[in-house]
Motif scaffolding. Structure first.
Motif, PDB file in Angstrom:
ATOM      1  N   ALA A 275     101.213  78.382  58.665  1.00 42.14           N
ATOM      2  CA  ALA A 275     102.439  77.753  58.669  1.00 42.14           C
ATOM      3  C   ALA A 275     102.528  76.837  57.385  1.00 42.14           C
TER       4      ALA A 275
ATOM      5  N   CYS B  45     100.633  73.410  56.543  1.00 39.93           N
ATOM      6  CA  CYS B  45     100.411  72.664  58.032  1.00 39.93           C
ATOM      7  C   CYS B  45      98.893  72.114  57.629  1.00 39.93           C
TER       8      CYS B  45
ATOM      9  N   GLY C 148      96.809  71.654  59.942  1.00 38.18           N
ATOM     10  CA  GLY C 148      95.814  72.171  60.864  1.00 38.18           C
ATOM     11  C   GLY C 148      95.824  73.782  60.802  1.00 38.18           C
ATOM     12  N   CYS C 149      96.471  74.488  60.121  1.00 36.73           N
ATOM     13  CA  CYS C 149      96.325  76.056  60.027  1.00 36.73           C
ATOM     14  C   CYS C 149      96.694  76.252  58.674  1.00 36.73           C
TER      15      CYS C 149
ATOM     16  N   HIS D 150     105.445  73.161  66.877  1.00 36.62           N
ATOM     17  CA  HIS D 150     104.289  73.637  66.140  1.00 36.62           C
ATOM     18  C   HIS D 150     102.971  72.877  66.531  1.00 36.62           C
TER      19      HIS D 150
ATOM     20  N   CYS E  33     100.246  75.610  66.699  1.00 37.07           N
ATOM     21  CA  CYS E  33      99.270  75.580  65.463  1.00 37.07           C
ATOM     22  C   CYS E  33      98.051  76.210  65.971  1.00 37.07           C
TER      23      CYS E  33
HETATM   24 ZN    ZN Z   1      99.638  74.653  62.035  1.00 35.19          ZN
END
Ligand code: ZN
Ligand code: ZN
Ligand code: ZN
Ligand code: ZN
Length: 811
Positions: free
Chosen positions: A315, A309, A311-312, A331, A335
């Motif tokens: 995941a 992902c 943003g993180c 998500h 997130c």
């Molecule tokens: Zn994420």
């Protein structure tokens, strides 16, 4: 893992014990979940939220360039040690910690492509090369990457593309002169190979998961049920005041018939053991491989080259498409909540995701239903029915269930009596509110409240954004708070439902060392999910079905002949907890099993096996009996066991025998460790000692006897002594059959091993015979797309090639 972390649990329990008695009573006696939530939620104080925040702070879920570098270096080390699998996972961890389009990310992808190349995963390697390039792989390193690309293309039998890559590289080289002498040599060699391959037109097929996916998707219900989509027409849905909802066979069902094939309504990947980081330790980042490193966060399929992902860092997905779907459906909200969700546990996470998924159905209807619950004494109102009648049903459903009312609609069904695999069905799974302890309900309510506050604080209009904006325009900020309460109640309901209705999605993981030629497998828990149709099955300790999983899809097959009119059962205790599938891992004892059913599922099991086992005098020797060291007869009795032999007066205390058994199990454990470390001779020596020790005081059918034989078989197989291996495996097989029956899944796995041993030992008739037996058993439990069955079929066709042609001179 399911429930919040221990620190939060004990913090809330402490808080509960300090509450004034009157508030405790109000909460304990709350009639509805709505009351429970509304009375508990205001008790969550800012300092409680601070405490929770500190706990969550221990989890590393964001991006961290330092971590990226750390994992890449660790990966490089593994790479040098030629542990390409280990390196791949570490590079993946590196990828997930790098910011999008950073050099860090491109370097991790590029290094991972090299590891994948060595693993023979050429298609995946090509994908990673493209990813490295799109994320800004440094110009000066390009030639290395292009060379790898060319090599992949050659190996995959795509010479034209390989030539193109090489000529790109050459022109690049001519222009910039960036190739080193050794790279130039490799280039020349690759070029030669390309030319040879063009002539040979060789095409090496790659074993690719897609193939398996296709095989599986081809497996379908013979005829779909009109009332229950995802179920076969061989079953029908019934309701009974005592039993609740249940499924019955509408015709005779043969073993192996597919009865349900259902995609989970919601599933959450279990993060595995993820200890919060402790500051001040030598390394902040752990290199342990967890579920999340090997499986797609959304579809749960195994993947060697996940994409993270943006943003993180927690995941990771099998593909861009899965990432996008997850983002759109849940998500985008989850997130930023990663650390909180790890702290509050998987059940809380499933509850949140269920609520988020509900938005994709008719929001108005769902909200109305939820508001209905809030204003009503009842649990929920199926549409267009007389509320009084429904209320009567609901009280029965949750409580005594006394009289019978055939006219009442089956909860979870729509007005046409159709049971859909949708939020309505999920919502109607029973939360058993009255059975949970007040402390537990308080813990769940405060955890959900904390989650709601976070959603609010983050300004995430989680339940309203992007969805049906026209319908929800009216619901502006003041309404949002009220709405959040509605969703809070819904999430609380899900959290309580999960204890009885959560299904553990399990996967078979291969254990044992790489050198070990016979595979040993272990069932591990991969995710927690809700399957509204599978949830209709009642429990029996001796079920007539087998449940297995492929990604997020559950399949239920008949494991034996089911006569028309008989109820369809599965076993909650086995299926839902992903116990080890090792053949000698003794399933729970009766008392333990009944205790678990009572404490977790709130009922006393009265299935035939339970009745039988309860009626059997406890003193009678079972399969797990001890025997007399003098005359070898079985010992009987409770605390003091006496010999059943005709002329023997021996008697022994149970404690003595049990501690002797524990000693023996420890020794077996030591031997298994030696086996794993490749110290085969030492392992065998110890196992033979264990074997003679076991003989002197355990019955021949004791599961530990079987386990010793099984381990001996593995050790001899590792030595290449197939004959001895087969002998021991047959002994183990005998014990498995006594314990689990001839057509049990345990038997299937053990037969599979025996087939491998015969195959490796070139014992053709024995191998063919065993393959046939193993295939028959496994097919019933797993269906044709199972890995082991495919392996068996490969072995079979290989062996048949070796046999003389029928009708040849031999006949
Ligand atoms: Zn994420
Ligand atoms: Zn996926
Ligand atoms: Zn039972
Ligand atoms: Zn005796």
């Amino acid at each position: 893992m399911d429930l919040p972390v221990d620190e939060w649990k004990s913090y809330i329990l402490q808080k509960w014990s300090l509450l004034p008695k009157s508030i405790q009573v109000t909460i304990s006696t709350a009639k509805t979940l709505n009351d429970l939530f509304l009375h508990s939620s205001p008790l969550l104080q800012p300092e409680d939220e601070m405490f929770l925040k500190r706990l969550s702070g221990g989890y590393l879920v964001g991006k961290d360039p330092d971590a990226s570098l750390f994992y890449r270096e660790k990966g490089n080390k593994k790479f040098q040690e030629k542990d390409y699998m280990g390196a791949t996972v570490l590079y993946s961890k590196g990828v997930s910690h790098s910011g999008p389009s950073s050099t860090d990310m491109s370097l991790c992808y590029a290094n991972r492509s090299a590891a994948l190349f060595h693993l023979g995963q050429y298609e995946t390697c090509l994908k990673d090369i493209v990813r490295a390039q799109t994320h800004g792989y440094p110009e000066r390193l390009q030639p290395k990457l292009l060379l790898r690309k060319a090599e992949c293309l050659v190996t995959l039998g795509r010479p034209q593309e390989a030539s193109q890559t090489i000529s790109d590289l050459e022109s690049n080289f001519a222009a910039k002169a960036t190739l080193s002498a050794s790279q130039f040599q490799i280039l020349q060699r690759t070029l030669c190979r390309v030319k040879v391959k063009v002539q040979e037109k060789e095409n090496l097929p790659e074993i690719f998961p897609e193939a398996l996916t296709k095989t599986f998707e081809g497996v379908d219900l013979r005829e779909e049920n009109e009332q229950i989509p995802s179920a076969s027409s061989s079953v029908s849905l019934h309701i009974d005041p005592l039993k609740g909802r249940y499924l019955v066979a509408t015709k005779d069902i043969l073993p192996g018939e597919l009865l349900v094939k259902e995609d989970a309504f919601v599933s959450v990947l279990n993060p595995g053991e993820m200890p919060p980081r402790r500051h001040g330790l030598e390394s902040k980042w752990d290199t342990q491989v967890t579920n999340g490193d090997l499986h797609c966060h959304r579809c749960l399929r195994r993947t060697l080259a996940p994409v993270p992902c943006d943003g993180c860092s927690y995941a990771k997905y099998c593909s861009q498409a899965c990432m996008q779907q997850a983002w759109d459906r849940y998500h985008s909200v989850e997130c930023s909540l990663g650390a909180l969700l790890l702290t509050l546990g998987v059940f809380c996470h499933v509850a949140l995701r269920s609520a988020l998924l509900a938005r994709f159905e008719d929001v108005d209807k769902v909200i109305k239903k939820l508001c209905g619950e809030m204003s009503n004494q009842g649990i929920c109102l199926p549409e267009s029915r007389d509320p009084a009648q429904i209320l009567k049903y609901d009280l029965r459903g949750e409580g005594e269930k006394k009289d019978k009312a055939v006219e009442t609609p089956i909860p979870g069904c729509d007005i046409n009596g159709k049971y859909e695999r949708n939020y309505n069905a999920v919502f109607h799974l029973l939360p058993h509110t009255e059975n949970h302890s007040p402390e537990h309900k308080f813990l769940c309510a405060l955890s959900v409240s904390a989650l709601c506050r976070q959603l609010e604080a983050a300004g995430l209009q989680a339940f309203t954004t992007d969805l049906k904006p026209t319908k929800l325009k009216a619901a502006e900020t003041p309404v949002l708070c009220a709405e959040l309460n509605v969703w809070g109640v819904a999430m609380l309901r899900h959290m309580l439902q999960l204890q009885c209705n959560a299904q553990a999605i399990t996967t078979i993981q291969q254990t044992g060392s790489k050198e070990n030629l016979i595979t040993d497998t272990q069932q591990v828990r991969l995710a927690t999910a809700l399957f509204p149709v599978v949830s209709l099955l009642n429990h029996s300790c001796s079920p007539n079905t087998s449940v297995s999983f492929f990604g997020t899809i559950a399949t239920v097959r008949a494991s034996q002949l089911i006569r028309r009119g008989q109820e369809i059962f599965h076993c909650y205790v086995l299926a839902k907890h992903g116990l080890s599938a090792g053949p000698h891992e003794s399933r729970m004892g009766v008392a333990e099993r009944r205790q678990k059913l009572r404490s977790q599922y709130f009922f006393d099991c009265n299935c035939p096996p339970c009745d039988r086992e309860r009626q059997r005098p406890s003193a009678g020797p079972g399969r797990e009996a001890f025997r007399c060291h003098r005359c070898r007869a079985l010992l009987q009795g409770d605390d003091v066991l006496s010999c059943g032999g005709p002329a023997c007066t021996e008697s022994l205390g149970r404690g003595l025998l049990v501690s002797r058994l524990q000693d023996l199990q420890r020794q077996v454990g030591v031997a298994q460790k030696r086996l794993r470390n490749g110290r085969l001779e030492l392992a065998i020596q110890l196992l033979l000692e264990c074997q003679s020790d076991a003989e002197s005081f355990l019955s021949a059918d004791h599961s530990v006897v079987g386990e010793i034989e099984d381990t001996l078989a593995q050790a001899y197989a590792a030595l290449g002594d197939w004959e001895k291996s087969a002998t021991h495996l047959q002994e183990s097989l005998r014990v498995v059959e006594v314990h689990h029956g001839p057509s049990s899944v345990e038997m299937g796995h053990e037969l599979f091993k025996l087939a491998q041993v015969f195959f490796n030992g070139c014992a053709i008739p024995e191998a063919l015979n065993t393959i046939q037996k193993a295939e028959k058993v496994l097919l019933v439990h797993y269906g044709p797309w199972n890995d082991e069955i495919r392996e068996l079929q490969k072995m079979k066709s290989c062996l048949l090639d070796l046999l003389p042609i029928p009708g040849g001179p031999k006949e």
